[in-house]
Design an enzyme around this catalytic site. Structure first.
Site, PDB file in Angstrom:
ATOM      1  N   TYR A  61     -33.667 -55.373   2.919  1.00 44.56           N
ATOM      2  CA  TYR A  61     -34.861 -54.613   2.516  1.00 44.56           C
ATOM      3  C   TYR A  61     -36.035 -55.574   2.278  1.00 44.56           C
ATOM      4  CZ  TYR A  61     -31.794 -50.530   1.731  1.00 44.56           C
ATOM      5  OH  TYR A  61     -30.902 -49.504   1.870  1.00 44.56           O
ATOM      6  N   SER A 206     -31.284 -41.166   0.885  1.00 38.53           N
ATOM      7  CA  SER A 206     -32.309 -40.218   1.354  1.00 38.53           C
ATOM      8  C   SER A 206     -32.065 -38.808   0.789  1.00 38.53           C
ATOM      9  CB  SER A 206     -32.367 -40.178   2.886  1.00 38.53           C
ATOM     10  OG  SER A 206     -32.580 -41.467   3.430  1.00 38.53           O
ATOM     11  N   PRO A 207     -31.812 -38.677  -0.518  1.00 34.05           N
ATOM     12  CA  PRO A 207     -31.522 -37.355  -1.095  1.00 34.05           C
ATOM     13  C   PRO A 207     -32.741 -36.439  -1.093  1.00 34.05           C
ATOM     14  CG  PRO A 207     -31.771 -38.965  -2.848  1.00 34.05           C
ATOM     15  CD  PRO A 207     -31.809 -39.744  -1.554  1.00 34.05           C
ATOM     16  N   GLY A 211     -38.740 -37.811   1.319  1.00 36.30           N
ATOM     17  CA  GLY A 211     -39.941 -37.176   0.767  1.00 36.30           C
ATOM     18  C   GLY A 211     -40.149 -35.748   1.248  1.00 36.30           C
ATOM     19  N   LEU A 213     -38.311 -33.140   1.100  1.00 35.52           N
ATOM     20  CA  LEU A 213     -37.841 -32.097   0.192  1.00 35.52           C
ATOM     21  C   LEU A 213     -38.693 -31.979  -1.081  1.00 35.52           C
ATOM     22  CD1 LEU A 213     -33.979 -32.551   0.629  1.00 35.52           C
ATOM     23  CD2 LEU A 213     -35.302 -30.507   1.214  1.00 35.52           C
ATOM     24  N   THR A 214     -39.692 -32.853  -1.231  1.00 39.68           N
ATOM     25  CA  THR A 214     -40.578 -32.695  -2.392  1.00 39.68           C
ATOM     26  C   THR A 214     -41.581 -31.575  -2.142  1.00 39.68           C
ATOM     27  OG1 THR A 214     -42.243 -34.262  -1.589  1.00 39.68           O
ATOM     28  CG2 THR A 214     -40.429 -35.169  -2.914  1.00 39.68           C
ATOM     29  N   GLY A 215     -41.746 -31.192  -0.869  1.00 38.56           N
ATOM     30  CA  GLY A 215     -42.674 -30.106  -0.541  1.00 38.56           C
ATOM     31  C   GLY A 215     -44.095 -30.588  -0.311  1.00 38.56           C
ATOM     32  N   LYS A 216     -44.320 -31.895  -0.402  1.00 39.80           N
ATOM     33  CA  LYS A 216     -45.721 -32.357  -0.264  1.00 39.80           C
ATOM     34  C   LYS A 216     -46.156 -32.521   1.183  1.00 39.80           C
ATOM     35  CE  LYS A 216     -44.696 -37.292  -0.782  1.00 39.80           C
ATOM     36  NZ  LYS A 216     -44.928 -38.503  -1.548  1.00 39.80           N
TER      37      LYS A 216
END
Ligand SMILES: NC(=O)c1ccc[n+]([C@@H]2O[C@H](COP(=O)([O-])OP(=O)(O)OC[C@H]3O[C@@H](n4cnc5c(N)ncnc54)[C@H](OP(=O)(O)O)[C@@H]3O)[C@@H](O)[C@H]2O)c1
Length: 314
Positions: A61, A206-207, A211, A213-216
């Site tokens: 990383y 990647s739960p 990003g 699934l945050t809805g943004k």
């Protein structure tokens, strides 16, 4: 392997962790443009303050920068953290001695004497499971790691790794795999059930589906970098699932979509490690703890996700 008792139960007591891929990675996560060292330090501080101590990094990383930053934050804050890092099976270093050698380099970057979990980043056709097990066992024997794990291993590879390590009297502590409301292959291929049976902690990467699934994000508001192309088609189909998540979040006193997504993973018996770029994201993600979706909520979310993914109902 000498008789060294390797205790893995602590991993099962951890409900939520923090992913540190974002720390120092410029290519995928645009470190330096969307977030800075100050931001990720704040993400670390907030997480620790919220009681989240399990932090996942890897030697690759940010080409080592994620480990360096994490080590710096731990030293400067003098806060105890539970560190998980990873060995990448590059084809040019696949001897059993390569494992402790690579881990010593990770420990130098982390400024630590040992880590809590050392994972093989992915299977490799060039690395036999037996050789891998010997390399991991050496790391335990030399006191460089408390436990060992794998990542991106399918059910068959997981069973082979479990057996090869067991022959060396080392338990397979964890398998870190992609798992979210938008990627449920571990349920469908039996990996989740197998890990539960064998006492292997399934760590969900990647739960938040990076990003999504945050809805943004939406077709009009696409994410930056390589995610734009990867998720372009999915973003057109996401609205019905997000609507169910929002409704359920409302029933629980206004939980965000991201918090619902993480709580769903926890309810499935896996350990989510959402990545956070800054304090606000870390704070939000910590709000996935302290409450629980009902069984009915989980079923509604499963159905909405099945519909979106075009899978038959389970
Ligand atoms: N073993 C492996 O092969 C492997 C593979 C992938 C990941 N991992 C590990 O798993 C960790 C998590 O996975 P991931 O980073 O791929 O995906 P993720 O956790 O699903 O998503 C992280 C991204 O979502 C956005 N985000 C996070 N929290 C948010 C919030 N509360 N509100 C709004 N946006 C938020 C941020 O990106 P933006 O702000 O840019 O949208 C963040 O970088 C990684 O850090 C890494 O440690 C391991």
């Amino acid at each position: 392997m000498n008789d060294i008792a390797v205790e893995t139960r602590f991993l099962h007591a951890i409900e939520l962790g923090l992913g540190a891929w974002q720390w120092g990675d410029r290519i995928w996560w645009q470190y330096g443009r969307t977030h800075t060292e100050e931001d990720v330090r704040a993400a670390f501080d907030v997480s620790i303050a919220e009681g989240i101590r399990f932090i996942d990094t890897a030697e690759v990383y940010g080409s080592g920068n994620s480990e360096r930053l994490l080590g710096k934050f731990i030293r400067e804050s003098e806060q105890p953290a539970v560190i998980a890092t990873k060995f990448f099976p590059f084809p040019w270093r696949l001897t059993k001695n390569a494992f402790p050698r690579a881990l010593k380099h990770s420990l130098e970057r982390l400024g630590a004497e040992s880590v809590d979990l050392y994972q093989v980043h992915s299977p490799s056709p060039l690395l036999s499971i037996d050789r891998m097990a010997e390399g991991l066992a050496l790391c335990v024997e030399e006191g460089l790691t408390r436990t060992v794990g794998v990542s991106n291993f399918d059910p068959t590879q997981t069973l082979s790794a479990y057996s090869a390590l067991a022959r060396l009297k080392v338990p397979l502590a964890a398998n870190q795999v992609h798992y979210s409301l938008l990627n449920r292959s571990v349920e469908k291929n039996g990996l989740l059930a197998r890990c539960h049976e064998l006492g292997i902690r399934l760590i969900a990467y990647s739960p938040l589906e990076m990003g999504m699934l945050t809805g943004k994000y939406s077709p009009r508001q696409a994410p930056s970098g390589p995610r734009a192309a990867q998720y372009a088609s999915l973003l057109h189909r996401l609205a019905p699932l997000l609507k169910v998540m929002t409704d359920i979040g409302q029933d629980h006193g206004g939980k965000s979509n991201g918090q619902v997504a993480l709580n769903w993973v926890i309810c499935k018996g896996a350990l989510p490690i959402p990545g956070a770029k800054n304090a606000e994201q870390a704070e939000q993600n910590a709000g996935a703890l302290g409450w629980r979706l009902t069984e009915e909520d989980v079923t509604r979310l499963d159905e909405a996700s099945d519909q979106l993914l075009g899978l038959p109902k389970t």
